[in-house]
Design a protein around this motif. Structure first.
Motif, PDB file in Angstrom:
ATOM      1  N   VAL A 174      80.369  -1.208 -21.693  1.00 12.46           N
ATOM      2  CA  VAL A 174      79.779  -2.358 -20.993  1.00 12.46           C
ATOM      3  C   VAL A 174      80.649  -3.597 -21.067  1.00 12.46           C
ATOM      4  CG1 VAL A 174      77.389  -1.588 -21.157  1.00 12.46           C
ATOM      5  CG2 VAL A 174      78.382  -2.900 -23.038  1.00 12.46           C
ATOM      6  N   VAL A 175      81.689  -3.576 -21.917  1.00 18.53           N
ATOM      7  CA  VAL A 175      82.607  -4.704 -22.070  1.00 18.53           C
ATOM      8  C   VAL A 175      84.029  -4.157 -22.044  1.00 18.53           C
ATOM      9  CG1 VAL A 175      83.389  -6.572 -23.583  1.00 18.53           C
ATOM     10  CG2 VAL A 175      80.975  -6.011 -23.449  1.00 18.53           C
ATOM     11  N   GLY A 176      84.948  -4.923 -21.457  1.00 20.35           N
ATOM     12  CA  GLY A 176      86.355  -4.544 -21.450  1.00 20.35           C
ATOM     13  C   GLY A 176      87.211  -5.623 -22.087  1.00 20.35           C
ATOM     14  N   ARG A 177      88.312  -5.222 -22.719  1.00 26.56           N
ATOM     15  CA  ARG A 177      89.304  -6.106 -23.285  1.00 26.56           C
ATOM     16  C   ARG A 177      90.659  -5.374 -23.254  1.00 26.56           C
ATOM     17  NH1 ARG A 177      90.364  -5.121 -28.861  1.00 26.56           N
ATOM     18  NH2 ARG A 177      90.974  -7.301 -29.152  1.00 26.56           N
ATOM     19  N   LYS A 178      91.817  -6.020 -23.356  1.00 26.33           N
ATOM     20  CA  LYS A 178      92.075  -7.376 -23.789  1.00 26.33           C
ATOM     21  C   LYS A 178      92.537  -8.184 -22.592  1.00 26.33           C
ATOM     22  CE  LYS A 178      94.537  -7.808 -27.538  1.00 26.33           C
ATOM     23  NZ  LYS A 178      95.595  -7.601 -28.617  1.00 26.33           N
ATOM     24  N   PHE A 179      91.789  -9.214 -22.260  1.00 22.54           N
ATOM     25  CA  PHE A 179      92.108 -10.117 -21.174  1.00 22.54           C
ATOM     26  C   PHE A 179      92.410 -11.482 -21.787  1.00 22.54           C
ATOM     27  CE2 PHE A 179      89.409  -6.782 -19.501  1.00 22.54           C
ATOM     28  CZ  PHE A 179      90.078  -6.387 -18.345  1.00 22.54           C
ATOM     29  N   GLU A 180      93.679 -11.744 -22.006  1.00 21.20           N
ATOM     30  CA  GLU A 180      94.086 -12.948 -22.731  1.00 21.20           C
ATOM     31  C   GLU A 180      94.054 -14.175 -21.825  1.00 21.20           C
ATOM     32  OE1 GLU A 180      94.128 -12.701 -25.761  1.00 21.20           O
ATOM     33  OE2 GLU A 180      94.776 -10.702 -26.357  1.00 21.20           O
ATOM     34  N   ASP A 181      94.521 -15.309 -22.362  1.00 21.36           N
ATOM     35  CA  ASP A 181      94.372 -16.599 -21.683  1.00 21.36           C
ATOM     36  C   ASP A 181      94.965 -16.617 -20.271  1.00 21.36           C
ATOM     37  OD1 ASP A 181      93.521 -17.093 -24.227  1.00 21.36           O
ATOM     38  OD2 ASP A 181      94.559 -18.992 -24.458  1.00 21.36           O
ATOM     39  N   ASP A 182      96.101 -15.911 -20.063  1.00 15.95           N
ATOM     40  CA  ASP A 182      96.749 -16.001 -18.757  1.00 15.95           C
ATOM     41  C   ASP A 182      96.025 -15.222 -17.660  1.00 15.95           C
ATOM     42  OD1 ASP A 182      97.308 -13.539 -19.808  1.00 15.95           O
ATOM     43  OD2 ASP A 182      99.467 -13.589 -19.416  1.00 15.95           O
ATOM     44  N   THR A 183      94.928 -14.529 -18.027  1.00 12.54           N
ATOM     45  CA  THR A 183      94.148 -13.808 -17.003  1.00 12.54           C
ATOM     46  C   THR A 183      92.876 -14.558 -16.611  1.00 12.54           C
ATOM     47  OG1 THR A 183      92.812 -12.551 -18.613  1.00 12.54           O
ATOM     48  CG2 THR A 183      94.960 -11.615 -17.971  1.00 12.54           C
ATOM     49  N   VAL A 184      92.654 -15.748 -17.154  1.00 17.80           N
ATOM     50  CA  VAL A 184      91.386 -16.451 -16.950  1.00 17.80           C
ATOM     51  C   VAL A 184      91.085 -16.636 -15.467  1.00 17.80           C
ATOM     52  CG1 VAL A 184      90.195 -18.661 -17.235  1.00 17.80           C
ATOM     53  CG2 VAL A 184      91.345 -17.597 -19.191  1.00 17.80           C
ATOM     54  N   ALA A 185      92.048 -17.140 -14.702  1.00 20.66           N
ATOM     55  CA  ALA A 185      91.793 -17.402 -13.281  1.00 20.66           C
ATOM     56  C   ALA A 185      91.473 -16.111 -12.534  1.00 20.66           C
ATOM     57  CB  ALA A 185      93.001 -18.099 -12.661  1.00 20.66           C
ATOM     58  N   ALA A 186      92.202 -15.055 -12.831  1.00 15.74           N
ATOM     59  CA  ALA A 186      91.977 -13.784 -12.135  1.00 15.74           C
ATOM     60  C   ALA A 186      90.622 -13.191 -12.490  1.00 15.74           C
ATOM     61  CB  ALA A 186      93.099 -12.801 -12.483  1.00 15.74           C
ATOM     62  N   VAL A 187      90.235 -13.255 -13.773  1.00 14.65           N
ATOM     63  CA  VAL A 187      88.931 -12.729 -14.186  1.00 14.65           C
ATOM     64  C   VAL A 187      87.810 -13.542 -13.560  1.00 14.65           C
ATOM     65  CG1 VAL A 187      87.368 -12.431 -16.143  1.00 14.65           C
ATOM     66  CG2 VAL A 187      89.758 -11.710 -16.340  1.00 14.65           C
ATOM     67  N   THR A 188      87.930 -14.866 -13.607  1.00 19.51           N
ATOM     68  CA  THR A 188      86.896 -15.724 -13.031  1.00 19.51           C
ATOM     69  C   THR A 188      86.726 -15.448 -11.549  1.00 19.51           C
ATOM     70  OG1 THR A 188      87.408 -17.447 -14.654  1.00 19.51           O
ATOM     71  CG2 THR A 188      86.130 -18.107 -12.734  1.00 19.51           C
ATOM     72  N   GLN A 189      87.822 -15.189 -10.859  1.00 20.93           N
ATOM     73  CA  GLN A 189      87.758 -14.930  -9.426  1.00 20.93           C
ATOM     74  C   GLN A 189      86.881 -13.718  -9.121  1.00 20.93           C
ATOM     75  OE1 GLN A 189      88.873 -16.875  -7.074  1.00 20.93           O
ATOM     76  NE2 GLN A 189      88.197 -15.531  -5.414  1.00 20.93           N
ATOM     77  N   LEU A 190      86.878 -12.706  -9.984  1.00 20.18           N
ATOM     78  CA  LEU A 190      86.021 -11.538  -9.772  1.00 20.18           C
ATOM     79  C   LEU A 190      84.544 -11.922  -9.790  1.00 20.18           C
ATOM     80  CD1 LEU A 190      87.723  -8.801 -12.001  1.00 20.18           C
ATOM     81  CD2 LEU A 190      87.815  -8.994  -9.505  1.00 20.18           C
ATOM     82  N   PHE A 191      84.205 -12.961 -10.554  1.00 20.13           N
ATOM     83  CA  PHE A 191      82.804 -13.341 -10.729  1.00 20.13           C
ATOM     84  C   PHE A 191      82.357 -14.419  -9.751  1.00 20.13           C
ATOM     85  CE2 PHE A 191      83.673 -11.065 -14.537  1.00 20.13           C
ATOM     86  CZ  PHE A 191      82.462 -10.549 -14.959  1.00 20.13           C
ATOM     87  N   VAL A 192      83.272 -15.085  -9.078  1.00 20.40           N
ATOM     88  CA  VAL A 192      82.877 -16.121  -8.121  1.00 20.40           C
ATOM     89  C   VAL A 192      82.962 -15.631  -6.682  1.00 20.40           C
ATOM     90  CG1 VAL A 192      83.546 -17.991  -9.667  1.00 20.40           C
ATOM     91  CG2 VAL A 192      85.202 -17.130  -8.016  1.00 20.40           C
ATOM     92  N   THR A 193      83.627 -14.486  -6.467  1.00 14.71           N
ATOM     93  CA  THR A 193      83.717 -13.963  -5.108  1.00 14.71           C
ATOM     94  C   THR A 193      82.369 -13.448  -4.640  1.00 14.71           C
ATOM     95  OG1 THR A 193      84.797 -12.314  -3.706  1.00 14.71           O
ATOM     96  CG2 THR A 193      84.381 -11.701  -5.987  1.00 14.71           C
ATOM     97  N   ARG A 194      82.175 -13.441  -3.339  1.00 12.71           N
ATOM     98  CA  ARG A 194      80.922 -12.930  -2.770  1.00 12.71           C
ATOM     99  C   ARG A 194      80.750 -11.444  -3.027  1.00 12.71           C
ATOM    100  NH1 ARG A 194      80.272 -15.849   3.189  1.00 12.71           N
ATOM    101  NH2 ARG A 194      80.084 -17.999   2.416  1.00 12.71           N
ATOM    102  N   ALA A 195      81.853 -10.774  -3.377  1.00  8.28           N
ATOM    103  CA  ALA A 195      81.773  -9.337  -3.633  1.00  8.28           C
ATOM    104  C   ALA A 195      81.312  -9.020  -5.044  1.00  8.28           C
ATOM    105  CB  ALA A 195      83.139  -8.699  -3.387  1.00  8.28           C
ATOM    106  N   ALA A 196      81.093 -10.044  -5.896  1.00 10.30           N
ATOM    107  CA  ALA A 196      80.707  -9.800  -7.291  1.00 10.30           C
ATOM    108  C   ALA A 196      79.438  -8.955  -7.404  1.00 10.30           C
ATOM    109  CB  ALA A 196      80.547 -11.129  -8.038  1.00 10.30           C
ATOM    110  N   PRO A 197      78.379  -9.195  -6.598  1.00  7.93           N
ATOM    111  CA  PRO A 197      77.201  -8.307  -6.702  1.00  7.93           C
ATOM    112  C   PRO A 197      77.506  -6.870  -6.289  1.00  7.93           C
ATOM    113  CG  PRO A 197      76.604 -10.398  -5.686  1.00  7.93           C
ATOM    114  CD  PRO A 197      78.096 -10.365  -5.737  1.00  7.93           C
ATOM    115  N   GLN A 198      78.315  -6.698  -5.237  1.00  6.14           N
ATOM    116  CA  GLN A 198      78.648  -5.346  -4.814  1.00  6.14           C
ATOM    117  C   GLN A 198      79.509  -4.635  -5.870  1.00  6.14           C
ATOM    118  OE1 GLN A 198      78.752  -8.008  -2.560  1.00  6.14           O
ATOM    119  NE2 GLN A 198      76.749  -7.282  -1.867  1.00  6.14           N
ATOM    120  N   LEU A 199      80.316  -5.403  -6.568  1.00  4.38           N
ATOM    121  CA  LEU A 199      81.136  -4.837  -7.635  1.00  4.38           C
ATOM    122  C   LEU A 199      80.309  -4.540  -8.877  1.00  4.38           C
ATOM    123  CD1 LEU A 199      84.028  -4.080  -8.465  1.00  4.38           C
ATOM    124  CD2 LEU A 199      84.395  -6.481  -9.105  1.00  4.38           C
TER     125      LEU A 199
END
Length: 741
Positions: free
Chosen positions: A699-724
């Motif tokens: 249910v959780v994935g790692r390791k997503f360090e500091d330089d991935t913050v923008a990319a990870v956040t983008q997955l959760f703010v896109t309109r496709a987040a519910p479909q994902l």
């Protein structure tokens, strides 16, 4: 103020501090009003526009005498004094000509010498204090801060300055994470900072005791020439942010007390500046009560006994909703704070079906106290505040950070007694555990810092100690039923409703304790490890990241025998102690049948042998990586829930159907009979509660360090987040307007 441009203060990633086209002018107006009113207070005039304008002259040159941030800003602030006095701010003079109250926003006490944060752009109190010294020759200024949050900016500005004393009474262990009793100043300013962190629900009597035993004696020792009060009103019981439970009448008492002390020590020179306060009714009453006290008039709001105050619990807690405790094992800022906030917002406003029986008992049972509390929480006047409450399907716990700790040269402040480097001794009634928190993240994480700290090292048993400390704190909440240890580099792989039902659906822990590890016991075992309980054949190895039932969490915290034995372990020869301890403990207690042979956290191991899993790069953070992390669980074949008939291919909807909107209770308008009726008809009779995905799925994935913050956040703010499947679908019952965590 205009609409926010979307530009946020980098020190405030949670987003409460916005920059707009008028922000700078607004901040200058508030600071200018403070400086202008200070001139009027010192001059002994009535605080009229003409008096304020006359008093503001000459400060700009003095402000340029050194390069400090406070001094530099003072000149700009005074340049705005004329505009502020004419209309940019409201300066209310009290009965005495030496007292003034500036009712201006934005507030200022979180603004540091170089940064803005927490709604604060310029530090109004610091500017007024420095202006009093340089323009009016007042040598010693005492800043009293009674806002519910610590005035970290004011402390930073004057931390090494013995001519300005800060006395700050605030709620302990809340944002911004500073203000421990051990923070007493630095260098020449040692002992010129007095922090008094108060526990939750301290109330009116605690405020009185702190004043009488701490504030007033310390002020008398300092002998100020001027009092400046950072007058925040978010300690009120109605305020949605924190829980000190002050009353409107408390601020009448504080206003009268500070006025009396100013008359005693500095000819009544007293300046009050508005800081926080986020419930309009409470803010209006409290400011009015303060002004009544300054005028010498009686309070309009008699004090209530603590038991007469409305219960501070959120509605979901009153309904007995069981929670998942998210235990973040970190000692630095949380890089994915925004991602977790967005994720937690998806859990707001829902009621899990498996806990409806407890909710129905609260609404339909014979407990009069439960009815009273429920009616209060459901009352129409509480609706807006309830919508701002944190969701309670999950609760966050983080340890205090160790990095950057700076302790003063004096012992902890408390009652003024003889002895000690500062002439002070501790006041045990207001001890906050280990003093000096320096954990500085914002938002959902800073609200849940646990007291005490454990110094940790990778590959050391101290990581086990830190995990046990998090478990011990989270067990204090009887509603916590699952306990998940998470990394600062971890992100959720499923939406919060699926995540919740995945963990709650089966009464088992997620620890890989099933497999024989005899070959691992050979290098790590020592005869000194053997105890009446622990034997060599019990050695097991799992991931350090776990999900525990309450039974196993209690067993882990109560354990001393196995923990002490592991102090003799050579675990580093085949792993680390935190990979062995928990799995071995459960095996020793014959609890393996009550676990899944898996962990909740997915990692990807490098193709070559390594002690650490792969750290992902920003370019690798894609929807395809989410699907890959879920593996075979990301298929319709894992569907378990049946609502009437199975819904093939609708994995994203399965968990959502196990919840009902909390509005079925809220719309009762405080009527328990109506709430009872609505709850009884809330769930279809043929709903079965089972895990929506296989209990062994990550249910959780790692390791997503500091330089991935923008990319990870983008997955959760896109309109496709519910479909994902990272956030609840648009049709699911949720309220995305409320705060998370």
């Amino acid at each position: 103020m205009t609409e926010p441009t979307g530009v946020r203060d980098l020190d405030d990633p949670d987003g409460p501090t916005y920059a707009t086209p008028t922000s700078y002018a607004d901040a200058l107006a508030a600071a200018g009003a403070a400086v202008a009113l200070l001139d009027a207070v010192v001059a002994g005039c009535s605080g009229s526009t003409s008096c304020a304008q006359e008093g503001s002259g000459g400060g700009s040159g003095a402000a340029q005498e050194d390069g400090s941030a406070a001094a530099a800003a003072a000149g700009s602030a005074q340049a705005a004094a004329r505009a502020a006095a004419a209309g940019g701010g409201q300066a209310a003079a009290a009965a005495e000509p030496t007292v003034g109250f500036s009712v201006c926003r934005p507030p200022g006490h979180h603004a540091t010498p170089g940064d803005q944060m927490g709604f604060c752009l310029l530090n109004n109190a610091a500017l007024a204090a420095r202006h009093a010294q340089r323009a009016h020759g007042l040598r010693r200024v005492l800043i009293l801060d009674w806002d519910v949050h610590h005035g970290n900016g004011t402390q930073d500005i004057f931390v090494a300055d013995p001519s300005v004393m800060l006395i700050d009474m605030h709620q302990q262990d809340v944002w911004p994470g500073s203000g421990g009793e051990g923070e007493t100043g630095e260098g020449a300013g040692a002992c010129a900072t007095l922090n008094v962190p108060l526990p939750r629900h301290s109330g009116h009597e605690a405020a009185q005791r702190v004043w009488q035993r701490v504030v007033a004696p310390a002020a008398r020792r300092f002998k100020p020439d001027l009092f400046v009060v950072s007058a925040g009103y978010d300690a009120h019981w109605r305020d949605p942010l924190e829980h000190l439970q002050f009353q409107s009448g408390t601020f009448h008492w504080l206003g009268g007390a500070v006025l009396a002390l100013a008359r005693e020590l500095c000819d009544g020179r007293l300046l009050l500046l508005l800081e926080g306060g986020y419930n309009q009714e409470a803010l209006g009453e409290s400011v009015a009560e303060t002004v009544l006290a300054l005028l010498g008039w009686p309070s309009a709001h008699p004090l209530l006994l603590p038991e007469q105050l409305p219960h501070p619990e959120p509605l979901q807690q009153l309904l007995g909703v069981k929670k998942v405790a998210l235990l973040f094992l970190t000692k630095i800022k949380m890089p994915h704070e925004l991602t977790w906030r967005l994720w937690l917002e998806g859990a707001v406003g829902v009621l899990p079906h498996q806990h409806l029986a407890a909710a129905q008992e609260a609404a339909c049972g014979s407990d009069d106290d439960a009815h009273r509390r429920l009616a209060c929480a459901c009352a129409p006047q509480q609706q807006q505040q309830q919508q701002q409450q944190q969701q309670v399907l999950f609760i966050v716990y983080v340890p205090r950070a160790l990095a950057g700790i700076q302790r003063g040269h004096c012992q902890r402040w408390g009652a003024v007694l003889s002895g000690g480097a500062c002439g002070l001794r501790p006041l045990p009634a207001f001890s906050a555990g280990v003093a000096g928190p320096c954990f500085e993240p914002d938002g959902i994480f800073i609200k849940h810092i646990i007291p005490g700290r454990v110094k940790t090292e990778w590959g050391h048993l101290s990581l086990v100690a830190a995990s046990r400390r998090l478990l011990a704190e989270s067990l204090n909440d009887p509603l916590n039923e699952r306990f998940v240890l998470l990394s600062s580099s971890g992100v959720p792989l499923y939406d919060p409703l699926t995540f919740y039902q995945r963990l709650m659906g089966v009464e088992r822990s997620h620890v890989a304790a099933c497999y024989e590890s005899y070959w691992l016991s050979v290098p790590i075992w020592k005869p000194a490890m053997e105890t009446p309980l622990l034997k060599k054949e019990h050695v097991r190895k799992s991931s350090q990241w776990f999900s525990l039932t309450r039974k196993h969490a209690e067993l882990t915290v109560a354990d001393e025998e196995v923990y002490e034995a592991f102090k003799h372990c050579d675990c580093w020869k085949a792993g680390t102690p935190d990979e062995f301890y928990l799995a071995t403990l459960l095996k020793a207690h014959d609890e393996v049948p009550n676990t899944h042979c898996s962990t909740p956290t997915w990692v990807q191991w490098p193709s070559t042998p390594s002690a650490h899993p792969k750290s992902f790069k920003a370019a690798e953070v894609t929807p395809q990586l989410v699907h890959s992390a879920r593996g075979s669980c990301d298929t319709a074949s894992e569907l378990k829930l049946q609502v009437g008939a199975a819904l093939p291919g609708c994995q994203l909807q399965t968990a959502h159907r196990m919840f009902s909107p909390l509005a079925v209770v809220m719309e009762g308008g405080g009527n328990c009979g109506e709430a009872c009726h609505r709850l009884q008809g809330a769930v279809p009779a043929n709903t079965t509660i089972e895990p929506p995905i296989n209990p062994k799925c990550y249910v959780v994935g790692r390791k997503f360090e500091d330089d991935t913050v923008a990319a990870v956040t983008q997955l959760f703010v896109t309109r496709a987040a519910p479909q994902l499947g990272l956030l609840p679908a648009a049709a699911s019952p949720r309220n995305r307007t409320a705060g998370g965590g």
